[in-house]
Motif scaffolding. Structure first.
Motif, mmCIF file in Angstrom:
data_model
loop_
_atom_site.group_PDB
_atom_site.id
_atom_site.type_symbol
_atom_site.label_atom_id
_atom_site.label_comp_id
_atom_site.label_asym_id
_atom_site.label_seq_id
_atom_site.Cartn_x
_atom_site.Cartn_y
_atom_site.Cartn_z
ATOM 1 N N ILE A 259 0.797 -1.158 -0.133
ATOM 2 C CA ILE A 259 0.065 0.000 -0.016
ATOM 3 C C ILE A 259 0.859 1.382 -0.148
ATOM 4 C CG2 ILE A 259 -1.702 1.536 1.268
ATOM 5 C CD1 ILE A 259 -2.832 -1.301 2.304
ATOM 6 N N ILE A 260 0.659 2.007 -1.138
ATOM 7 C CA ILE A 260 1.575 3.397 -0.931
ATOM 8 C C ILE A 260 0.805 4.451 -0.644
ATOM 9 C CG2 ILE A 260 3.057 2.487 -3.001
ATOM 10 C CD1 ILE A 260 1.347 4.032 -4.919
ATOM 11 N N GLN A 261 -0.463 4.397 -0.418
ATOM 12 C CA GLN A 261 -1.321 5.438 0.148
ATOM 13 C C GLN A 261 -2.281 4.941 0.937
ATOM 14 O OE1 GLN A 261 -4.373 7.018 -1.676
ATOM 15 N NE2 GLN A 261 -4.749 8.170 -0.043
ATOM 16 N N GLY A 262 -2.686 5.519 2.097
ATOM 17 C CA GLY A 262 -4.012 5.243 2.965
ATOM 18 C C GLY A 262 -3.963 3.854 3.626
ATOM 19 N N ALA A 263 -2.782 3.452 4.222
ATOM 20 C CA ALA A 263 -2.607 2.122 4.815
ATOM 21 C C ALA A 263 -3.245 2.561 6.309
ATOM 22 C CB ALA A 263 -1.165 1.815 5.061
ATOM 23 N N GLU A 264 -3.586 3.749 6.826
ATOM 24 C CA GLU A 264 -4.221 3.899 8.100
ATOM 25 C C GLU A 264 -5.485 3.764 7.931
ATOM 26 O OE1 GLU A 264 -4.520 7.768 5.438
ATOM 27 O OE2 GLU A 264 -2.963 6.071 6.036
ATOM 28 N N HIS A 265 -6.202 3.345 6.956
ATOM 29 C CA HIS A 265 -7.442 2.950 6.878
ATOM 30 C C HIS A 265 -7.706 1.588 7.258
ATOM 31 C CE1 HIS A 265 -8.159 6.835 5.209
ATOM 32 N NE2 HIS A 265 -7.558 6.878 4.162
ATOM 33 N N LEU A 266 -6.712 0.665 7.590
ATOM 34 C CA LEU A 266 -6.596 -0.592 7.974
ATOM 35 C C LEU A 266 -7.058 -0.605 9.447
ATOM 36 C CD1 LEU A 266 -3.797 -2.122 5.813
ATOM 37 C CD2 LEU A 266 -6.403 -2.636 5.543
ATOM 38 N N LYS A 267 -6.906 0.166 10.151
ATOM 39 C CA LYS A 267 -6.966 0.350 11.652
ATOM 40 C C LYS A 267 -8.535 0.627 12.221
ATOM 41 C CE LYS A 267 -2.501 2.040 12.644
ATOM 42 N NZ LYS A 267 -1.715 2.897 13.179
ATOM 43 N N PHE A 268 -9.207 -0.409 11.819
ATOM 44 C CA PHE A 268 -10.633 -0.480 12.048
ATOM 45 C C PHE A 268 -11.052 -1.680 12.886
ATOM 46 C CE2 PHE A 268 -10.286 -2.430 7.716
ATOM 47 C CZ PHE A 268 -10.773 -3.899 8.127
ATOM 48 N N SER A 269 -11.989 -1.534 13.691
ATOM 49 C CA SER A 269 -12.320 -2.770 14.655
ATOM 50 C C SER A 269 -13.354 -3.818 13.855
ATOM 51 C CB SER A 269 -12.886 -2.424 15.993
ATOM 52 O OG SER A 269 -12.795 -1.097 16.075
ATOM 53 N N GLY A 270 -13.509 -4.824 14.288
ATOM 54 C CA GLY A 270 -14.167 -5.667 13.695
ATOM 55 C C GLY A 270 -14.083 -6.085 12.177
ATOM 56 N N SER A 271 -14.892 -6.583 11.634
ATOM 57 C CA SER A 271 -14.933 -6.977 10.179
ATOM 58 C C SER A 271 -15.359 -5.915 9.170
ATOM 59 C CB SER A 271 -15.428 -8.239 9.987
ATOM 60 O OG SER A 271 -15.225 -9.406 10.517
ATOM 61 N N GLN A 272 -14.891 -5.813 7.911
ATOM 62 C CA GLN A 272 -15.210 -4.824 7.251
ATOM 63 C C GLN A 272 -14.974 -5.454 5.692
ATOM 64 O OE1 GLN A 272 -16.490 -1.554 7.006
ATOM 65 N NE2 GLN A 272 -16.333 -1.419 9.170
ATOM 66 N N LYS A 273 -16.066 -5.025 4.810
ATOM 67 C CA LYS A 273 -15.843 -5.374 3.295
ATOM 68 C C LYS A 273 -14.924 -4.793 2.724
ATOM 69 C CE LYS A 273 -20.194 -7.864 2.433
ATOM 70 N NZ LYS A 273 -19.520 -9.321 2.812
ATOM 71 N N VAL A 274 -14.046 -5.244 1.747
ATOM 72 C CA VAL A 274 -12.964 -4.486 0.968
ATOM 73 C C VAL A 274 -13.426 -4.663 -0.427
ATOM 74 C CG1 VAL A 274 -11.282 -6.400 1.141
ATOM 75 C CG2 VAL A 274 -10.763 -3.921 0.904
ATOM 76 N N THR A 275 -13.454 -3.972 -1.256
ATOM 77 C CA THR A 275 -13.515 -4.061 -2.608
ATOM 78 C C THR A 275 -12.177 -3.462 -3.295
ATOM 79 O OG1 THR A 275 -15.873 -3.341 -2.697
ATOM 80 C CG2 THR A 275 -14.620 -3.325 -4.705
ATOM 81 N N ILE A 276 -11.647 -4.589 -4.258
ATOM 82 C CA ILE A 276 -10.209 -4.628 -4.518
ATOM 83 C C ILE A 276 -10.219 -4.504 -6.121
ATOM 84 C CG2 ILE A 276 -7.786 -5.383 -4.776
ATOM 85 C CD1 ILE A 276 -8.567 -6.997 -2.033
#
Length: 120
Positions: free
Chosen positions: A96-113
């Motif tokens: 990840i080159i931009q936005g890695a801080e968005h991984l610091k969430f609790s629980g489960s989340q859907k991710v679209t890649i």
């Protein structure tokens, strides 16, 4: 080089992928929506629909914050938000080159890649 976007809870991250058999297999699956969950307060993991090729991959890898990896023994995607020591069976897919801080969430989340740029 392939550039991808990961979208979680309305926030985007940008990453570049390495040129390897595993990352090429991964790109062939995209776009993809997965359920990311926390593992060991270090990484977010998600099951992939199929195993990736590990041809030519090192026996293991030592990930750091922002690394996108494939854990071959379990067949899952692992995205690190904390540094971690060497792990056998871990294959680097990219970073990840931009936005890695968005991984610091609790629980489960859907991710679209999805792929946003590809150069050959």
């Amino acid at each position: 080089m392939t550039t991808i976007r990961l979208s979680v809870a309305g926030k985007s991250m940008t990453a570049t992928l390495t040129d390897s058999a595993a990352s090429r297999d991964f790109v062939q699956m995209l776009p993809l929506t997965l359920e990311l969950s926390d593992y060991a307060s270090t990484e977010k993991i998600a099951d992939l629909p199929k195993k990736l090729s590990t041809a030519g991959a090192a026996a293991g890898y030592e990930p750091s914050v922002g690394d996108i990896t494939y854990y071959a023994p379990w067949g899952n995607l692992a995205i690190f938000y904390r540094d971690f020591g060497y792990a056998s069976g871990l294959v680097s897919l990219g970073r990840i080159i931009q936005g890695a801080e968005h991984l610091k969430f609790s629980g489960s989340q859907k991710v679209t890649i999805e792929v946003i740029a590809s150069q050959r």
